[in-house]
Motif scaffolding. Structure first.
Motif, mmCIF file in Angstrom:
data_model
loop_
_atom_site.group_PDB
_atom_site.id
_atom_site.type_symbol
_atom_site.label_atom_id
_atom_site.label_comp_id
_atom_site.label_asym_id
_atom_site.label_seq_id
_atom_site.Cartn_x
_atom_site.Cartn_y
_atom_site.Cartn_z
ATOM 1 N N GLN A 52 41.559 166.657 -29.423
ATOM 2 C CA GLN A 52 42.442 166.801 -28.266
ATOM 3 C C GLN A 52 41.828 167.854 -27.360
ATOM 4 O OE1 GLN A 52 44.729 165.082 -27.105
ATOM 5 N NE2 GLN A 52 46.573 166.156 -26.468
ATOM 6 N N LYS A 95 45.753 172.473 -17.609
ATOM 7 C CA LYS A 95 46.927 171.982 -16.897
ATOM 8 C C LYS A 95 47.664 170.872 -17.662
ATOM 9 C CE LYS A 95 45.479 173.899 -12.684
ATOM 10 N NZ LYS A 95 45.135 175.175 -13.188
ATOM 11 N N PRO A 96 48.037 171.119 -18.917
ATOM 12 C CA PRO A 96 48.725 170.091 -19.707
ATOM 13 C C PRO A 96 50.175 169.905 -19.242
ATOM 14 C CG PRO A 96 48.708 172.144 -20.895
ATOM 15 C CD PRO A 96 47.880 172.371 -19.655
ATOM 16 N N MET A 97 50.777 168.822 -19.693
ATOM 17 C CA MET A 97 52.189 168.574 -19.434
ATOM 18 C C MET A 97 53.071 169.420 -20.345
ATOM 19 S SD MET A 97 52.144 164.446 -18.974
ATOM 20 C CE MET A 97 53.849 164.381 -18.463
ATOM 21 N N LYS A 98 52.533 169.777 -21.518
ATOM 22 C CA LYS A 98 53.271 170.519 -22.546
ATOM 23 C C LYS A 98 52.248 171.183 -23.456
ATOM 24 C CE LYS A 98 56.827 171.493 -25.311
ATOM 25 N NZ LYS A 98 56.294 172.679 -25.931
ATOM 26 N N ARG A 118 49.158 169.106 -24.467
ATOM 27 C CA ARG A 118 49.572 167.693 -24.456
ATOM 28 C C ARG A 118 49.458 167.159 -23.031
ATOM 29 N NH1 ARG A 118 52.530 166.622 -29.188
ATOM 30 N NH2 ARG A 118 52.125 164.453 -28.641
ATOM 31 N N PHE A 119 48.950 165.951 -22.899
ATOM 32 C CA PHE A 119 48.628 165.383 -21.595
ATOM 33 C C PHE A 119 49.364 164.062 -21.371
ATOM 34 C CE2 PHE A 119 45.086 167.965 -23.090
ATOM 35 C CZ PHE A 119 44.918 168.837 -22.027
ATOM 36 N N GLU A 120 49.261 163.566 -20.136
ATOM 37 C CA GLU A 120 49.912 162.295 -19.804
ATOM 38 C C GLU A 120 49.395 161.178 -20.713
ATOM 39 O OE1 GLU A 120 50.874 159.439 -15.977
ATOM 40 O OE2 GLU A 120 49.821 161.331 -15.664
ATOM 41 N N ILE A 121 48.093 161.121 -20.898
ATOM 42 C CA ILE A 121 47.493 160.183 -21.852
ATOM 43 C C ILE A 121 47.448 160.936 -23.172
ATOM 44 C CG2 ILE A 121 45.489 158.774 -22.453
ATOM 45 C CD1 ILE A 121 46.867 157.912 -19.845
ATOM 46 N N ASP A 122 48.215 160.489 -24.158
ATOM 47 C CA ASP A 122 48.455 161.271 -25.369
ATOM 48 C C ASP A 122 48.668 160.314 -26.544
ATOM 49 O OD1 ASP A 122 49.410 164.302 -25.983
ATOM 50 O OD2 ASP A 122 50.564 162.911 -27.216
ATOM 51 N N PRO A 125 53.202 160.565 -27.154
ATOM 52 C CA PRO A 125 54.006 161.245 -26.140
ATOM 53 C C PRO A 125 55.434 161.491 -26.631
ATOM 54 C CG PRO A 125 52.850 159.367 -25.188
ATOM 55 C CD PRO A 125 52.665 159.299 -26.680
#
Length: 160
Positions: A52, A95-98, A118-122, A125
């Motif tokens: 990751q 700049k992850p989403m979480k 954690r990213f948009e493509i994960d 999710p």
């Protein structure tokens, strides 16, 4: 359901007798990654396995400790404060989403926290990251990308 057992050498592991973090601590680069943060309480290692983007370990660097409850109040404050310094740099850089924080120690019982952006493509999710113990067979990041990320993160972390 069949009950599984802890590894036969579990007592040695928790005693620190065969602790890979105690034995290999303080290196700039180890089998798993490169140090991006050198703190008073924590060393931060960006993992080179292509599991990751930004996957980093914040590792307690003093005596062998299994649980955060074994730390004094001052040590605990230092551990978590430095872990958050690393997490903030990961957030700024990737700049992850979480951001996920996992303090497990079920495979390597030495206090450490997995920091997983954690990213948009994960892979999962909205659920816990499917993190497995590393086997040394994981695909590795291309070296030029790894060095670029290590350099960028070290730059951010040295500015603190």
């Amino acid at each position: 359901m069949t009950a599984l057992e802890w590894p036969a050498n579990w007592q040695d592991r928790i005693s620190g007798a065969s602790c890979e973090f105690c034995e290999g601590g303080g290196q700039e680069r180890n089998d798993y990654g490169a140090r991006i943060f050198l703190g008073e309480y924590v060393d931060g290692y960006l993992q080179s396995a292509d599991i990751q983007r930004g996957y980093t370990l914040a590792i307690w660097k003093a005596r062998h400790v299994v649980e955060p409850t074994e730390l004094s109040d001052e040590e605990a404050t230092g551990y978590w404060a430095e872990t958050l310094i690393i997490a903030r740099a990961l957030i700024e850089f990737y700049k992850p989403m979480k951001m996920n924080y996992e303090t497990l120690g079920n495979t390597a019982p030495h206090l450490h926290t997995h920091l997983l952006p954690r990213f948009e493509i994960d892979p999962r999710p909205g659920q816990p990251f499917p993190l497995l113990a590393q086997t040394d067979n994981e695909a590795q990041m291309p070296e030029d990308r790894f060095i670029s990320e290590v350099t960028g993160l070290r730059s951010l972390l040295q500015a603190d």
